[in-house]
Each structure stands twice: as C-alpha cells, then as structure tokens.
Write an enzyme that holds these catalytic residues in place. Structure first.
Site, PDB file in Angstrom:
ATOM      1  N   SER A  24     -27.252  56.098  80.450  1.00 31.46           N
ATOM      2  CA  SER A  24     -26.371  56.061  79.274  1.00 31.46           C
ATOM      3  C   SER A  24     -26.805  54.997  78.270  1.00 31.46           C
ATOM      4  O   SER A  24     -27.008  53.831  78.639  1.00 31.46           O
ATOM      5  CB  SER A  24     -24.939  55.771  79.734  1.00 31.46           C
ATOM      6  OG  SER A  24     -24.054  55.747  78.639  1.00 31.46           O
ATOM      7  N   GLY A  25     -26.960  55.398  76.999  1.00 30.44           N
ATOM      8  CA  GLY A  25     -27.127  54.448  75.899  1.00 30.44           C
ATOM      9  C   GLY A  25     -28.368  53.569  75.933  1.00 30.44           C
ATOM     10  O   GLY A  25     -28.407  52.550  75.262  1.00 30.44           O
ATOM     11  N   TYR A  73     -46.349  88.336  75.881  1.00 36.34           N
ATOM     12  CA  TYR A  73     -46.783  87.168  75.107  1.00 36.34           C
ATOM     13  C   TYR A  73     -47.363  86.099  76.028  1.00 36.34           C
ATOM     14  O   TYR A  73     -46.914  85.947  77.159  1.00 36.34           O
ATOM     15  CB  TYR A  73     -45.577  86.618  74.359  1.00 36.34           C
ATOM     16  CG  TYR A  73     -45.871  85.473  73.419  1.00 36.34           C
ATOM     17  CD1 TYR A  73     -46.285  85.706  72.113  1.00 36.34           C
ATOM     18  CD2 TYR A  73     -45.709  84.165  73.841  1.00 36.34           C
ATOM     19  CE1 TYR A  73     -46.532  84.657  71.242  1.00 36.34           C
ATOM     20  CE2 TYR A  73     -45.956  83.101  72.977  1.00 36.34           C
ATOM     21  CZ  TYR A  73     -46.370  83.360  71.676  1.00 36.34           C
ATOM     22  OH  TYR A  73     -46.604  82.307  70.828  1.00 36.34           O
ATOM     23  N   HIS A 129     -29.276  68.044  75.525  1.00 33.83           N
ATOM     24  CA  HIS A 129     -28.191  67.888  74.542  1.00 33.83           C
ATOM     25  C   HIS A 129     -28.689  67.012  73.413  1.00 33.83           C
ATOM     26  O   HIS A 129     -29.296  65.974  73.648  1.00 33.83           O
ATOM     27  CB  HIS A 129     -26.969  67.247  75.203  1.00 33.83           C
ATOM     28  CG  HIS A 129     -25.897  66.865  74.221  1.00 33.83           C
ATOM     29  ND1 HIS A 129     -25.427  67.729  73.267  1.00 33.83           N
ATOM     30  CD2 HIS A 129     -25.212  65.706  74.039  1.00 33.83           C
ATOM     31  CE1 HIS A 129     -24.495  67.126  72.542  1.00 33.83           C
ATOM     32  NE2 HIS A 129     -24.356  65.901  72.985  1.00 33.83           N
ATOM     33  N   ASP A 166     -37.136  85.582  69.214  1.00 31.48           N
ATOM     34  CA  ASP A 166     -38.132  85.146  70.190  1.00 31.48           C
ATOM     35  C   ASP A 166     -37.517  84.235  71.261  1.00 31.48           C
ATOM     36  O   ASP A 166     -38.084  84.081  72.341  1.00 31.48           O
ATOM     37  CB  ASP A 166     -39.274  84.380  69.490  1.00 31.48           C
ATOM     38  CG  ASP A 166     -40.243  85.313  68.772  1.00 31.48           C
ATOM     39  OD1 ASP A 166     -40.348  86.488  69.159  1.00 31.48           O
ATOM     40  OD2 ASP A 166     -40.903  84.855  67.816  1.00 31.48           O
ATOM     41  N   SER A 189     -26.091  59.137  82.011  1.00 34.79           N
ATOM     42  CA  SER A 189     -25.572  59.548  80.700  1.00 34.79           C
ATOM     43  C   SER A 189     -24.092  59.888  80.782  1.00 34.79           C
ATOM     44  O   SER A 189     -23.642  60.514  81.745  1.00 34.79           O
ATOM     45  CB  SER A 189     -26.338  60.779  80.218  1.00 34.79           C
ATOM     46  OG  SER A 189     -25.654  61.388  79.150  1.00 34.79           O
ATOM     47  N   SER A 190     -23.344  59.494  79.743  1.00 38.67           N
ATOM     48  CA  SER A 190     -21.919  59.817  79.735  1.00 38.67           C
ATOM     49  C   SER A 190     -21.694  61.324  79.738  1.00 38.67           C
ATOM     50  O   SER A 190     -20.610  61.792  80.079  1.00 38.67           O
ATOM     51  CB  SER A 190     -21.247  59.175  78.511  1.00 38.67           C
ATOM     52  OG  SER A 190     -21.844  59.669  77.326  1.00 38.67           O
ATOM     53  N   ASP A 191     -22.713  62.101  79.361  1.00 40.71           N
ATOM     54  CA  ASP A 191     -22.564  63.558  79.357  1.00 40.71           C
ATOM     55  C   ASP A 191     -22.901  64.195  80.705  1.00 40.71           C
ATOM     56  O   ASP A 191     -22.947  65.432  80.814  1.00 40.71           O
ATOM     57  CB  ASP A 191     -23.467  64.162  78.263  1.00 40.71           C
ATOM     58  CG  ASP A 191     -23.005  63.772  76.863  1.00 40.71           C
ATOM     59  OD1 ASP A 191     -21.789  63.814  76.616  1.00 40.71           O
ATOM     60  OD2 ASP A 191     -23.853  63.429  76.022  1.00 40.71           O
ATOM     61  N   HIS A 237     -19.074  69.078  67.574  1.00 40.36           N
ATOM     62  CA  HIS A 237     -19.872  68.126  68.341  1.00 40.36           C
ATOM     63  C   HIS A 237     -21.375  68.385  68.138  1.00 40.36           C
ATOM     64  O   HIS A 237     -22.009  67.677  67.369  1.00 40.36           O
ATOM     65  CB  HIS A 237     -19.457  68.226  69.814  1.00 40.36           C
ATOM     66  CG  HIS A 237     -20.078  67.197  70.704  1.00 40.36           C
ATOM     67  ND1 HIS A 237     -19.459  66.703  71.823  1.00 40.36           N
ATOM     68  CD2 HIS A 237     -21.273  66.589  70.655  1.00 40.36           C
ATOM     69  CE1 HIS A 237     -20.247  65.824  72.417  1.00 40.36           C
ATOM     70  NE2 HIS A 237     -21.353  65.731  71.724  1.00 40.36           N
ATOM     71  N   HIS A 277     -27.863  65.915  68.920  1.00 40.21           N
ATOM     72  CA  HIS A 277     -27.041  66.056  67.719  1.00 40.21           C
ATOM     73  C   HIS A 277     -27.978  66.447  66.573  1.00 40.21           C
ATOM     74  O   HIS A 277     -27.872  65.914  65.468  1.00 40.21           O
ATOM     75  CB  HIS A 277     -26.314  64.751  67.395  1.00 40.21           C
ATOM     76  CG  HIS A 277     -25.211  64.403  68.334  1.00 40.21           C
ATOM     77  ND1 HIS A 277     -24.131  63.628  67.989  1.00 40.21           N
ATOM     78  CD2 HIS A 277     -25.003  64.740  69.637  1.00 40.21           C
ATOM     79  CE1 HIS A 277     -23.322  63.479  69.034  1.00 40.21           C
ATOM     80  NE2 HIS A 277     -23.829  64.141  70.045  1.00 40.21           N
ATOM     81  N   GLY A 329     -28.777  61.813  72.457  1.00 35.62           N
ATOM     82  CA  GLY A 329     -29.351  62.975  73.099  1.00 35.62           C
ATOM     83  C   GLY A 329     -29.656  62.661  74.542  1.00 35.62           C
ATOM     84  O   GLY A 329     -29.692  61.483  74.945  1.00 35.62           O
ATOM     85  N   ASN A 330     -29.851  63.701  75.321  1.00 38.10           N
ATOM     86  CA  ASN A 330     -30.225  63.496  76.714  1.00 38.10           C
ATOM     87  C   ASN A 330     -30.764  64.799  77.278  1.00 38.10           C
ATOM     88  O   ASN A 330     -30.417  65.883  76.838  1.00 38.10           O
ATOM     89  CB  ASN A 330     -29.039  62.978  77.553  1.00 38.10           C
ATOM     90  CG  ASN A 330     -27.745  63.707  77.225  1.00 38.10           C
ATOM     91  OD1 ASN A 330     -27.607  64.892  77.504  1.00 38.10           O
ATOM     92  ND2 ASN A 330     -26.811  63.006  76.612  1.00 38.10           N
TER      93      ASN A 330
END
Lengths: 233, 233, 233, 233
Positions: free
Chosen positions: D45-46, D230, D96, D121, D75-77, D172, D98, D28-29
């Site tokens: 990354s990692g 709200y 991001h 919502d 990050s690789s993303d 993904h 998973h 995640g990132n």
C-alpha cells in the site's frame, strides 16, 4: 550552512514540478517553511530550471520576507507564499504552477468539483476559485493580494486548508500546499490530473455531478487524519 | 568562420523547438539576424533535425536574401523571415512552427485572446490572425506575401511587434519572434501553451472573455519594458 | 542474405512508428516492396516491438504472398498490404497503425479534410474513408477485402494514390503509403497530426471549411512532382 | 523464497503501468494469483513506484487474504482483487489504475462501447460500469463491496470475464484482468486507449454507434479462443 537541507528539498521540489510536466519555461515555484527557524526557502525569480542549484534557493524571513541568505532575488510570487504561510499555520510547503488543465479552470473561473475518488483521495470537496482581484489590488502589492484573496476565500467558506490543500487564482492558475513541500508537489500533480479528468467527464456527460458525500468521506478519511488506513503506517 | 556563434545559436534554437514538442518532421524553422553584419542565419530547407549541424545553417544577406555562406538551400520560408526582419527593425530572431494548438487557431481563423496571466506574461493583447492570402499572392512570391500580410496586420492595427511578438498565418500556422532567437523560441512555446489553455477554457466556459486590462498591464509590464521587476535584473 | 538491407529498413520503419507514438502494444505494421525481386518485407504477426530484430522480418512473394524467407508468420494484415502493392504500382512502402486521432476519424466514418497547409504539404485533398465491409467480406478473406475497399475507393473517386497517400478503413484505422517505406512512415505521422489539428479546429470553429484550392495546389506542388522546390534538390 | 518469480512478475507489471502512463503518484496496483499454491502476490500500500522492489511485494492467501510473506501492508485494494479471483476462476492477474480517459468514463457513469476494431481486438462488447455502491457498502468492507458490484454486474448480464476482461467502478476508475498479469497490463493499456478514442469519436460524430456484430466477432475471435490466428502460434 544551516539551511542546506531545506534548500535541497526545495530544489528537488522545483525540479519535480518540471519532471511531472506541470511547469513550462519558468512558470512555477515551490517553497518550504521552517517555522521554528522563522524562514522560508523559495526558488529565485526567473532562473531556468536546468541551471537551478541548491545554492540559488533564497532564504527569506517568515514573517517579513527579508532575504536572509542567497544572492538572487526571490520568486516574484514570494509575498503570496508568505501570506499563505502566515494565514495557514499548519502548512509547511507551497507550490505554484500554470499547469494546463488547472489553469484552464482558473481562466474559466470554475471550481474543480469532486467527480470521483481520485479527487476525494486528495481534496475533501471542490477546489475553490478565489474572487478576481480588483484594479487597486492589482496596482499595488499584487502578489500579497493574491495570497489575501485565497485566504479570504477559505475563511469565508470555512474551509480547512489541510482538507482542501489547493486553490485557483481567477484568470491566473493554481496554488497547492501541504504540511511538507513534498506533499505539496503531490497535491499539485493530483490537482492537474483531477482537473483534466473533470473536463473529460463533462465532455462525456455535461451535467455530471459530484460523488456522494459518503464516498468523499470514505476516500479522504482513508488517507488523511486519525483513522487513515492507507500506506505503510 | 565569422558567423560561427550565430550558426550555433540558430542550430540550438531549431533543436529546442523539437525538444519542446513544437515541431513534427521538418515543419519548423528558426533564424537569427545580425543587423550590424547585414545577415540572417537560417535553417536549411527540409533537412531532418537529427542530422542538422551548425555548418548546415545558411547565412543570407539582409536585405536581399542572397546566400552568403553555406552549401545548402535556405528554408523555403526565408522570404517570410527576411520581410519580417525588414519591417520590424527591433527583432533579432524568428521562429515558425506548425505547433498543434496554435495551428488549430490559425486553421479556424481565430485570434488567441488573453484569457489569463500566462498569456499576459508574454503577449500584451490578443495574438492576431493575418488576413488570408489572395490567389495571386499565393501564385507568385508566396512566402514574401506571407511576411507582408503579417506586417500589414500589425501596421493596420497599430500593434508593436515587441508587445505582441507572434502572429497566426490564416490556414497555416504561427510565427513568433523577439529581440533574440532564444526569446523567440520561448515565445513560440508560450504561444502553443496559451492556445491550448484558451481552447480548454472555452470548453469549460464557452463565452469566457479576456482578463481585465489592468491585469494584462500588470503581468506584461512586470516582465517587459523599463519597469520590469521579474527575473534577476 | 539477399534481402538484408530491406529487412533493416522495414525494422527501422516499424520502430519509428513506436518512437513517433503512433503504435500502442503491437497495433501496427510497416512493409516495403522490392518490385524487381518480386517480394515484400513485412513485420511478423504479434511480435512485441522491443524484441523485434531484422531477422524476424518476413519476406513474402509479390504477388502471391508465399513466405520466401523467415521462420515467423507474417503480419495478419499482409493480404491488405499485398493487395495495395498490386493495385497501386508506384508505391514501395505501406504503414498501418491505430494512431489515436486518425483512428477516431475512421471510427466516426469521417474523411480528414484539408483545413490547413500542413495537410496540403502531404495530402492533395481530403483523406477518404473506404466504405464499410459487408458481412460476407468480413467472414472470408477479411484482410484481402480491406485492401480491396481501399482500392475501390481510390478508383471510384479517381484519386492518384501518390497524391493522397493514405486512407481510413471504416471502424478500424489508417493506412498510409509512399514510394518508400521511410516516406510512408512520414505520411502516417503527418496524417495523425493533421487529424488531431482538424478535430481541434472544428472545436474552435464548427463549420471550419477547407483551404482554397490555390493554397492546396501551392503547398502540395511545392513539395511533390516536377516543379517541387522544397528540400535540398 | 518460493514465490520469487511471481513477485518479480508482479513488480514488473506494476512498473509497466507507470511506463505506459496509466499511473500517476501511487494510484494503481497489479496482482497475480498462483491458484495451485493458494496465494496472490500484490503491490504494498502507498509505496512509491521508484522505490518498489520485488521483496516489497506482499503474498496473501487465496481465499482469506492473510499475509503469508512480506513485511509491508498489502494494497488497500487487496479485498477487491481477492473477490475477483474468487468469483472469476479463470483469471490469473488483475490491474487497477486511475488512467485518465477510462476514469473519465467511470466518473461519467458511461460504459465504453465498441466503436472500432481496436476495442474488438481486446473486449468482446462494451466495457460495463458497475452500479454505484450504497452508503452502507461504502461504510463497511468498502473494497470487498467494490469487487462484489463488479462480479454482480458480470453475473447479472451474463458476461464471460475473459471475453470482456475489464470493468469500470462508478465514480472511481477501471479494473482490468486476464489469465496472466502480463496480459492484464495489456488490457489496461488497451482500455485506456479505447476510452480515449471513443471520446474523440463522439466529438467528431456525436451519435457514433458501435461496429457491427460480425466485425466484433471477426476481430475478437481472430485473437482469442480456439480459432485464433493472430500472433506466432
């Protein structure tokens, strides 16, 4: 004590399995090999995790399985670990659990297919189920035969154990491994997560099939092998 | 106080059920018998776990169920516990919960079959469902009759309560037991885990059948009885 | 501050919902009425739970809903709470959540049937789903109409709100209540647990039907009303 | 250090993903943009979350993606994040993960429909699945193409990215965003919760359809846009 650091690492790996929710009661074990020294460090049999200390970790010879250091009896699964270390020369750590979803796949006798990139990041293809053990294999040297059917499965299908670093034992549960015990723990965590997501995916879309080979390649090779780009290297 | 140690053990067993996630609100209780002293120590009725202390644990006579020590009223399920202690002379601890997956099996009226070695490590065959109680059994001495249908189920099928140390009460939930209350807690944890994995296995493979008898034998007898090899013995 | 104790209780009830895993982000609220004082204490709108303090709890008039004490805006669901307090004169606490399994039943438009004694211990029959709101009910006074369809559902079916202290709002989620806000929290916890177990039961046995009326009677009346025997009374 | 505050926010957002149970291992990132300064702060990354510090957060240029500050590899993303910031000019934070249930929908290739007000919502309609990437898109500039298929999906369907602040990448997992990284984390949490409840709803009622448009309007517009009521505004 020459193996103190290895024992510490094996202790931490065993405790990491509990923290990750992969182990209930005493249903799991982690080991690490020091191939140069010809030994394996492994969890003692049936000792509760909350009382486990580094000095309880047992050192056995590789090959052979003779206890070299430690007063306790090694895990009853030691012969399985030893056979995998002997057959897969590149692995340095092994983890066995009865983690919920991977065990459900093992009980159903179904391999875990690569349905997404999470799987592809860790396993370069489906995680296979070894064939069921025969009555005579269970009757004598049961734990050794458990290692043998895993090795037979990988050899028979030509699978590289570092490309698919896990297997399901039919009606039993998962084993995962890696070059280090720390990465073996990560693979066991990834396996459980992928098993859970695969079952949920099938619930949403029963005929869900695997991701294309080029996506599997992209993700696995991004993290593994000479062209890996992921992480701080 | 002659029963202090037993009360401490029963307190810890009750709290262990909450920690293991088997008990929501006050839906559970654990007891231990001291057969030599002719008593059972059991949780008081409806007391929240976070306020439970060893001195709240109630001591009742076995047989009889007369309160011997303690100001609180014993668990409403006390007559069930007492009947099981009377009928199963080798057990020393009993646990009752409404744990999620085991209760779902009880509500569906389905036994939990041995689909893998995790089950076989604790239960030497399917965990049965007692028959539903009749209207008159519910109307009078309901909790006593709950114990009776469990006992009837084991007697009728010739099951040794130490070989299958748990039962499901139809439309209600699980009871688990063992020679000690500490092991009864472990059996309740194992039961919930096996129930969850059985449901997941059926989801993956609807007609999933039980493991072969020889694998059931191997795992159960590895951990129980005179030829047990598991653990530090 | 005259309402300090009530604010403390409402704060603790709101935090208990988070601890019990019933509330994600700010999706929930708890309130308590002091009918003698003609007021309701309720969570402020959209305030994160980890910053919530007793002085943030808003006091509004009952009936009326005018803010009597507190600088913050009361929960957007305040008109629903007020209508329920006005219609159900015996209740003193209300809880609203989007808890996972109860909300899934509300989204599916299915009532939660009594499939076991856990349900019977808290709800004397199925937990109903109120009818969907019409477009005009949503367009104007939406939250008030949410309370009205719940009240209409109970009146139309002749349900005593203390015998079935919860309802599902169609496509939305659960409301639970009780004579005190502390018991309303317990009912919300029980509701979520029963919803989860009902879905699991149906997975194991699709046509699973409800428990017999005599078992429902036995369990509900063991814990509620003049002949209750459960707990320390 | 000019970007210290942004790094602190991005660090906290990344850790919040772990606390919320959305991230396993390093899957995640989270990133945040400072459009005035022309930069994006993103996770390296990692790097394991338990060792992540604010000074590890990498600052890259927007547009361009050149590392401006920080010794670690981003990050690789990162190319996915940058493309989304370039295409969706109103967003200021991207997450991001998973996460289990949203990833199962992505693996099944199914959008997450609005089955209840919890969804409404946060998401003003179904959360879409971008089309699968082609072999050549995966082979070269994979992460950039991941951003492009998301942007193409939103452009093609005329979706405003602030009205549906999330998308599923086929096979993904999910991306979520918002005007700030803190709200992007909330949207990722809401997405996972809605995905889980949608799957459970379908289990209870296979043809469960979406809530009416007027209820979707009511809930989304109660929390977003000029007529929002709200929260404490």
């Amino acid at each position: 004590m020459p193996h103190d650091e290895l024992k510490q690492r094996v202790l931490r790996a065993n405790l990491a399995l509990v923290e990750a929710g992969l182990v209930t009661l005493t249903w799991g074990n982690a080991s690490a090999a020091d191939r140069r020294a010809g030994i394996v460090a492994i969890k003692p049999s049936g000792v509760p995790y909350d009382r486990l200390a580094a000095e309880d970790i047992v050192i056995v010879s590789l090959p052979g399985g003779r206890t070299v250091e430690g007063a306790a009896k090694p895990s009853s699964d030691t012969p399985t670990h030893l056979h995998l270390y002997e057959t897969f020369p590149d692995i340095g750590g092994i983890v066995h659990t009865h983690s919920t979803h991977a065990t459900a796949f093992a009980q159903a006798g179904r391999e875990i297919p690569p349905l997404g990139t999470t799987h592809a990041d860790h396993f370069y293809g489906p995680v296979p189920v070894a064939r069921p053990l025969t009555e005579s294999e269970v009757a004598k040297d049961y734990e050794l035969h458990t290692g043998r059917v895993i090795a037979e499965c990988f050899r028979g299908r030509g699978i590289d154990p570092l490309q698919i670093p896990a297997a399901l034992v039919h009606g039993h549960g998962p084993f995962a491994w890696a070059q280090t015990v720390e990465h073996a723990v990560e693979n066991a965590i990834a396996l459980e997560h992928c098993a859970q997501m695969a079952a949920l995916t099938w619930q949403l879309d029963p005929p869900a099939c695997t991701i294309p080979q080029y996506l599997l390649d992209r993700h696995f090779l991004r993290k593994h092998g000479p062209s890996a780009t992921y992480g701080q290297r």
